[in-house]
Design a protein around this motif. Structure first.
Motif, PDB file in Angstrom:
ATOM      1  N   ASN A  33       0.845  -1.188   0.000  1.00 17.18           N
ATOM      2  CA  ASN A  33       0.000   0.000   0.000  1.00 17.18           C
ATOM      3  C   ASN A  33       0.884   1.244   0.000  1.00 17.18           C
ATOM      4  O   ASN A  33       2.113   1.149  -0.018  1.00 17.18           O
ATOM      5  CB  ASN A  33      -0.984  -0.021   1.175  1.00 17.18           C
ATOM      6  CG  ASN A  33      -0.290   0.042   2.520  1.00 17.18           C
ATOM      7  OD1 ASN A  33       0.875   0.405   2.638  1.00 17.18           O
ATOM      8  ND2 ASN A  33      -1.017  -0.320   3.560  1.00 17.18           N
ATOM      9  N   SER A  35       1.715   3.556   2.272  1.00 16.80           N
ATOM     10  CA  SER A  35       2.704   3.732   3.341  1.00 16.80           C
ATOM     11  C   SER A  35       3.791   2.666   3.271  1.00 16.80           C
ATOM     12  O   SER A  35       4.960   2.951   3.512  1.00 16.80           O
ATOM     13  CB  SER A  35       2.040   3.750   4.724  1.00 16.80           C
ATOM     14  OG  SER A  35       1.353   2.549   4.969  1.00 16.80           O
ATOM     15  N   GLU A  38       6.108   3.795   0.617  1.00 17.04           N
ATOM     16  CA  GLU A  38       6.909   4.926   1.074  1.00 17.04           C
ATOM     17  C   GLU A  38       8.064   4.457   1.967  1.00 17.04           C
ATOM     18  O   GLU A  38       9.206   4.885   1.803  1.00 17.04           O
ATOM     19  CB  GLU A  38       6.024   5.916   1.833  1.00 17.04           C
ATOM     20  CG  GLU A  38       6.741   7.157   2.265  1.00 17.04           C
ATOM     21  CD  GLU A  38       5.814   8.165   2.915  1.00 17.04           C
ATOM     22  OE1 GLU A  38       6.348   9.176   3.394  1.00 17.04           O
ATOM     23  OE2 GLU A  38       4.593   7.964   2.939  1.00 17.04           O
ATOM     24  N   ILE A  39       7.761   3.557   2.886  1.00 15.88           N
ATOM     25  CA  ILE A  39       8.798   3.013   3.771  1.00 15.88           C
ATOM     26  C   ILE A  39       9.846   2.276   2.944  1.00 15.88           C
ATOM     27  O   ILE A  39      11.046   2.454   3.139  1.00 15.88           O
ATOM     28  CB  ILE A  39       8.186   2.075   4.828  1.00 15.88           C
ATOM     29  CG1 ILE A  39       7.290   2.851   5.779  1.00 15.88           C
ATOM     30  CG2 ILE A  39       9.284   1.346   5.601  1.00 15.88           C
ATOM     31  CD1 ILE A  39       6.377   1.961   6.630  1.00 15.88           C
ATOM     32  N   LEU A  56       8.484   8.710   9.050  1.00 16.20           N
ATOM     33  CA  LEU A  56       7.093   8.272   9.002  1.00 16.20           C
ATOM     34  C   LEU A  56       6.299   8.893  10.149  1.00 16.20           C
ATOM     35  O   LEU A  56       5.195   9.402   9.946  1.00 16.20           O
ATOM     36  CB  LEU A  56       7.044   6.743   9.082  1.00 16.20           C
ATOM     37  CG  LEU A  56       5.746   6.057   8.761  1.00 16.20           C
ATOM     38  CD1 LEU A  56       5.407   6.228   7.291  1.00 16.20           C
ATOM     39  CD2 LEU A  56       5.845   4.580   9.102  1.00 16.20           C
ATOM     40  N   ARG A  59       5.803  12.665   9.417  1.00 13.68           N
ATOM     41  CA  ARG A  59       4.901  12.929   8.289  1.00 13.68           C
ATOM     42  C   ARG A  59       3.449  12.652   8.623  1.00 13.68           C
ATOM     43  O   ARG A  59       2.554  13.369   8.202  1.00 13.68           O
ATOM     44  CB  ARG A  59       5.336  12.101   7.086  1.00 13.68           C
ATOM     45  CG  ARG A  59       4.480  12.337   5.874  1.00 13.68           C
ATOM     46  CD  ARG A  59       4.994  11.566   4.676  1.00 13.68           C
ATOM     47  NE  ARG A  59       4.184  11.847   3.535  1.00 13.68           N
ATOM     48  CZ  ARG A  59       4.626  12.350   2.403  1.00 13.68           C
ATOM     49  NH1 ARG A  59       5.902  12.612   2.266  1.00 13.68           N
ATOM     50  NH2 ARG A  59       3.821  12.571   1.405  1.00 13.68           N
ATOM     51  N   TYR A  60       3.196  11.594   9.391  1.00 13.48           N
ATOM     52  CA  TYR A  60       1.819  11.178   9.656  1.00 13.48           C
ATOM     53  C   TYR A  60       1.392  11.371  11.117  1.00 13.48           C
ATOM     54  O   TYR A  60       0.362  10.860  11.527  1.00 13.48           O
ATOM     55  CB  TYR A  60       1.627   9.714   9.250  1.00 13.48           C
ATOM     56  CG  TYR A  60       1.820   9.525   7.772  1.00 13.48           C
ATOM     57  CD1 TYR A  60       0.860   9.941   6.855  1.00 13.48           C
ATOM     58  CD2 TYR A  60       2.993   8.963   7.268  1.00 13.48           C
ATOM     59  CE1 TYR A  60       1.045   9.791   5.495  1.00 13.48           C
ATOM     60  CE2 TYR A  60       3.189   8.799   5.899  1.00 13.48           C
ATOM     61  CZ  TYR A  60       2.215   9.209   5.030  1.00 13.48           C
ATOM     62  OH  TYR A  60       2.395   9.064   3.673  1.00 13.48           O
ATOM     63  N   ALA A  67       5.417   3.925  14.607  1.00 16.16           N
ATOM     64  CA  ALA A  67       6.136   4.017  13.337  1.00 16.16           C
ATOM     65  C   ALA A  67       7.251   2.980  13.275  1.00 16.16           C
ATOM     66  O   ALA A  67       7.434   2.305  12.255  1.00 16.16           O
ATOM     67  CB  ALA A  67       6.688   5.423  13.136  1.00 16.16           C
ATOM     68  N   ASP A  70       5.785  -0.411  12.662  1.00 21.20           N
ATOM     69  CA  ASP A  70       5.350  -0.558  11.274  1.00 21.20           C
ATOM     70  C   ASP A  70       6.533  -0.833  10.353  1.00 21.20           C
ATOM     71  O   ASP A  70       6.456  -1.702   9.469  1.00 21.20           O
ATOM     72  CB  ASP A  70       4.612   0.697  10.805  1.00 21.20           C
ATOM     73  CG  ASP A  70       3.235   0.856  11.443  1.00 21.20           C
ATOM     74  OD1 ASP A  70       2.743  -0.093  12.093  1.00 21.20           O
ATOM     75  OD2 ASP A  70       2.654   1.951  11.294  1.00 21.20           O
TER      76      ASP A  70
END
Length: 86
Positions: A33, A35, A38-39, A56, A59-60, A67, A70
């Protein structure tokens, strides 16, 4: 672990707001997905897991522990699928 390196047989491509990984050895596709993509991009670009988690979280507006968890979970999934170089 420092930056992430995928096995040479793993191709990446952007897809539907995320990323697709193709394991050319097995022919299996994996969809990340937004995120997750992005990671993965941060790690592939040389960021250490802690740095990716920090970015992360900023940003969120996530708790740093969330984070980091995740990022660690994504790395474990990629390793478990055999996509990460040894």
């Amino acid at each position: 672990m420092s930056a992430l390196e995928l096995r040479p047989e793993v191709a990446t491509a952007p897809a539907d707001g995320g990323m697709v990984l193709l394991d050319e050895r097995s022919g299996r596709y994996y969809h990340l997905n937004g995120s997750g993509a992005e990671i993965t991009r941060m790690l592939l670009d040389g960021a250490a897991p802690g740095e990716a988690a920090r970015r992360l979280a900023e940003r969120y507006a996530l708790a740093p522990e969330r984070a980091a968890a995740d990022v660690d979970a994504l790395i474990a999934s990629l390793e478990g699928a055999g996509l990460v170089a040894p």
